[in-house]
Write a protein that holds these residues in place. Sequence first.
Motif, PDB file in Angstrom:
ATOM      1  N   ALA A 184       0.833  -1.208   0.000  1.00 44.79           N
ATOM      2  CA  ALA A 184       0.000   0.000   0.000  1.00 44.79           C
ATOM      3  C   ALA A 184       0.862   1.251   0.000  1.00 44.79           C
ATOM      4  CB  ALA A 184      -0.938  -0.006   1.204  1.00 44.79           C
ATOM      5  N   GLU A 193      -2.712  -0.658   5.520  1.00 45.32           N
ATOM      6  CA  GLU A 193      -2.566  -1.679   4.483  1.00 45.32           C
ATOM      7  C   GLU A 193      -3.738  -1.727   3.513  1.00 45.32           C
ATOM      8  OE1 GLU A 193      -3.311  -5.985   5.492  1.00 45.32           O
ATOM      9  OE2 GLU A 193      -3.092  -5.225   7.534  1.00 45.32           O
ATOM     10  N   ASP A 194      -4.913  -1.254   3.921  1.00 43.60           N
ATOM     11  CA  ASP A 194      -6.066  -1.306   3.019  1.00 43.60           C
ATOM     12  C   ASP A 194      -6.209  -0.042   2.173  1.00 43.60           C
ATOM     13  OD1 ASP A 194      -6.741   0.352   5.086  1.00 43.60           O
ATOM     14  OD2 ASP A 194      -8.670  -0.605   5.531  1.00 43.60           O
ATOM     15  N   GLY A 238      -5.547   1.364  -0.955  1.00 43.93           N
ATOM     16  CA  GLY A 238      -5.104   0.857  -2.244  1.00 43.93           C
ATOM     17  C   GLY A 238      -4.246   1.833  -3.013  1.00 43.93           C
TER      18      GLY A 238
END
Length: 271
Positions: free
Chosen positions: A16, A139-140, A142
């Motif tokens: 990410a 981490e999410d 994008g």
Amino acid sequence: MKSILLHIDHDHAMSARLQVALDIARATNGHITCLQAVSYEVFAPGDFYGSAIAAAMPVIKENAEKLRAETEAQLEHEGVPWDWRSVYGIAPHRLLEASPLADIVILGPVEAGYDRRGPSALVGDLVMNAPVPVLVVPEDAGALDVGAPMLVGWNGSSEAAHALRAAVPLLACSCKVTLASVAEPSDKARFDFPQAEGAKYLSRHGIDCEIVEIPRGEASIADTLFSAAQMRECGLMVMGAYGHSRLAELLLGGVTRRMLSEPQMPILLAH
């Protein structure tokens, strides 16, 4: 932001933050410096003769080389200038050493090998000691659409002013900037710099912003700001970090600690 310092490690947010670094580099015609700090110091109780360290060293080296090969293979096809620094030592020290000639440092919220309870010590060290802003990427996340709306969490402090100033190159790319403060009627307001002063500063850089005061309600300040950012479809939050002492934040909790414990979007921090 022409000089982007990117932390390379095996944590879950690596992909990410690499993508976010690429997005910023493209938007600002910037250069990415990938810094991979490798330490062979392994703590093993009772390992008086260093056998655990000896066994771990080849594995650590192999994993580091594999991560470098994978990351370089991706960068080769991105059309963004970059260089790679492999250094020995622990990440906080090596990143701090490299930060004076960077415009921004990009980190993940959790260090490799650690659980997700509480904010990263690495992030805290860099925010408190680096002379440049720190961008924390969950981490999410994008990607980072630099043209999307952005929200500045404002409490009138010098830390908030530092973060606002540091974020100008990114805020200038945004289609809409919101300067948001959370009203706390039970507390004595601290406004060394009123919202209007922050808006004036941005206007001198050609950036218009909306000034918003949000009722506190029952939610925490962190949750209130995240909700405000999500309602406005923001891609980035900007805020000052550790307005109280960092020790007080760790012992008693605080907005910075709550923000970094469960970040819901990329957060640019400055102290």
